[in-house]
Design a protein around this motif. Structure first.
Motif, PDB file in Angstrom:
ATOM      1  N   GLU A 135     -98.930 -94.781 -11.813  1.00  0.00           N
ATOM      2  CA  GLU A 135     -98.267 -93.651 -12.078  1.00  0.00           C
ATOM      3  C   GLU A 135     -98.600 -92.621 -13.313  1.00  0.00           C
ATOM      4  O   GLU A 135     -98.849 -91.528 -13.063  1.00  0.00           O
ATOM      5  CB  GLU A 135     -97.005 -94.220 -12.478  1.00  0.00           C
ATOM      6  CG  GLU A 135     -95.725 -93.074 -12.662  1.00  0.00           C
ATOM      7  CD  GLU A 135     -95.681 -92.289 -14.085  1.00  0.00           C
ATOM      8  OE1 GLU A 135     -95.247 -91.250 -13.944  1.00  0.00           O
ATOM      9  OE2 GLU A 135     -96.347 -92.696 -14.749  1.00  0.00           O
ATOM     10  N   ARG A 300     -96.013 -78.526 -18.864  1.00  0.00           N
ATOM     11  CA  ARG A 300     -94.579 -79.262 -18.472  1.00  0.00           C
ATOM     12  C   ARG A 300     -93.420 -78.082 -18.499  1.00  0.00           C
ATOM     13  O   ARG A 300     -93.241 -77.404 -19.405  1.00  0.00           O
ATOM     14  CB  ARG A 300     -94.193 -80.393 -19.497  1.00  0.00           C
ATOM     15  CG  ARG A 300     -95.334 -81.430 -19.438  1.00  0.00           C
ATOM     16  CD  ARG A 300     -95.385 -82.245 -18.528  1.00  0.00           C
ATOM     17  NE  ARG A 300     -96.452 -83.307 -18.853  1.00  0.00           N
ATOM     18  CZ  ARG A 300     -96.229 -84.568 -18.457  1.00  0.00           C
ATOM     19  NH1 ARG A 300     -95.108 -85.049 -18.209  1.00  0.00           N
ATOM     20  NH2 ARG A 300     -97.323 -85.660 -18.892  1.00  0.00           N
ATOM     21  N   SER A 369     -93.170 -86.925 -16.412  1.00  0.00           N
ATOM     22  CA  SER A 369     -92.919 -87.216 -14.833  1.00  0.00           C
ATOM     23  C   SER A 369     -92.914 -88.485 -14.571  1.00  0.00           C
ATOM     24  O   SER A 369     -92.849 -89.507 -15.314  1.00  0.00           O
ATOM     25  CB  SER A 369     -94.688 -87.009 -14.472  1.00  0.00           C
ATOM     26  OG  SER A 369     -95.233 -85.726 -15.000  1.00  0.00           O
TER      27      SER A 369
END
Ligand code: GLV
Ligand code: MN
Ligand code: MN
Length: 425
Positions: A135, A300, A369
């Motif tokens: 991830e 972001r 995220s």
């Protein structure tokens, strides 16, 4: 008392000791140095998946792993052929990260599985407990790799496209730990085989702590545009080269770093976060003007257009700086994940469950995220946050109280059963 009000078959109580023991066990699987370092597609990440698989097998669950490195444990439902409801998160970390990011959600999933097995609790849909691979993907600059493959956002070609600092491609790293990058198409989930998904994760911010609330329900997950900016100047002697005859890649990088910070600080960018987290300097000598600098940029935002426009603006400003200084600039796109709005109805099911259990919650966006961003592409998905002490994450100081994880796990278990009940129709 866990979920007792929800099901006809009351759940056993979440065990704080068991949560602590699982967290300790995963934290021990780390490279040396401060905090936890368990980078994706390393033997340490695979060992963590092995621990997950072995624990779930001991509970009697059916466990399978896929070519992307994801591990899925399944408890059958009572209705043959029903699509599954899932929960889980990831087991890799960033360099010198904390012991909770990702792991908290996997441990919560493991504890939910134990509660269901111990209580012999039936559910209509199969329940799947998932440990996603890679991830963070921090090593390669691209996040959500295991979930991205499972949910159709990444294919075999993407695994050759990113490299770590040693030039090793993601595909090569996968092969080195026994995964098969050429076979990842088979790791793709069939959307019709899934009915819903809930991920528990630490907040990685300080909203919950400041509000004094134990649980967050996520409405939207920020996207992330990641770039490498390669600056080429002219390496030369720091004593022999007059100031006006330099092409100093370091000085250009310094200006760019401040522009990246500055671009996100004006009124148009409330909520945008832009960061240079890594500089690589060549040759990196005290007596040589820097000939080349690579900068990482991570933008972001919960607004997809603003995220992309900000990334473009950064490249524009960097180009102007490079041109003025006679420095070469090449901008490389590493990854671009869009923000995701999670479905209101899933959040509503979790909110209803929280109210029934008398658990206070707050709705908030995620700055980080998550695998849920990928899962949400094909499965209705919700996220439960638990508080982060001082809002710190991706650092050794990352901390969440066991009691908060236990309370979140309680809600997760009850919400999964509530989803099961509602989806059963
Ligand atoms: C990944 O989890 C990130 O938000 O960096
Ligand atoms: Mn995470
Ligand atoms: Mn993370």
């Amino acid at each position: 008392v866990s979920g007792a009000a929800v099901a006809d078959h009351p759940l056993a109580t979440v065990s704080a000791q068991r949560i602590d023991a699982l967290l300790d066990g995963f934290a021990a699987l780390s490279a040396p140095g401060p905090g936890v370092t368990r980078l994706c597609h390393t033997p340490l990440e695979r060992q963590a998946h092995d621990v997950f698989a072995a624990t779930m097998r001991e509970l009697g669950l059916h466990v399978r792993s896929d070519a992307a490195g994801n591990t899925v444990a399944e408890r059958p439902g009572t209705r043959v052929g029903a699509p599954a409801i899932g929960t889980g998160s990831h087991l890799d970390s960033v360099p010198h990260g904390g012991r909770f990011d990702g792991v908290a959600g996997v441990v919560a999933a493991m504890e939910v599985a134990r509660l269901l097995v111990d209580g012999d609790v039936p559910h209509v849909h199969p329940l799947r407990f998932v440990a996603f691979a890679a991830e963070e993907g921090a090593r390669f600059g691209r996040a959500m790799n295991g979930s991205g493959i499972a949910c159709g956002a990444l294919g075999p070609a993407d695994l050759d496209a990113v490299r770590d600092a040693d030039g090793i491609t993601m595909a090569e790293a996968m092969r080195s730990v026994g995964l098969d990058p050429a076979a990842v198409a088979a790791a793709r989930w069939d959307p019709t085989d899934w009915a819903g998904f809930l991920e528990l994760h630490i907040e990685q911010g300080s909203v919950l702590e400041r509000a004094g609330v134990g649980v967050g329900l996520v409405d939207a997950i920020s996207g992330s545009t990641r770039m490498a900016l390669h600056l080429t100047g002219r390496a030369s002697h720091t004593g022999g080269t007059p100031m006006h005859l330099r092409a100093d890649a370091m000085a250009a990088a310094a200006e760019i770093v401040l522009q990246v910070e500055g671009v996100a600080c004006d009124d148009r960018h409330r909520g945008t976060r832009a960061t240079v987290g890594r500089l690589t300097v060549e040759p990196g000598s005290i007596t040589t003007i820097a000939g080349a600098v690579d900068l990482s940029v991570d933008v972001r935002d919960v607004d997809a257009d603003r995220q992309r426009a900000t990334a473009a603006e950064i490249v524009g400003r960097a180009s102007a700086i490079a041109r003025r200084r006679g420095i070469g600039l090449r901008a490389e796109m590493l990854a671009d994940a869009a923000p995701v709005v999670l479905p209101t109805w899933v959040r509503g099911v979790v909110a209803d469950t929280a109210e029934r259990l008398d658990v206070g919650y707050r709705v908030l966006p995620s700055g980080a995220s998550h695998d849920s961003q990928m899962v949400g592409r094909i499965v209705p998905t919700g996220m439960i946050f638990v508080p982060s002490r001082d809002g710190i994450s991706h650092a050794p100081q990352e901390w969440t109280a066991t009691a908060d994880i236990a309370a979140g796990t309680d809600l997760l278990a009850a919400a999964l059963l509530e989803l099961d009940r509602r989806l059963a129709g």
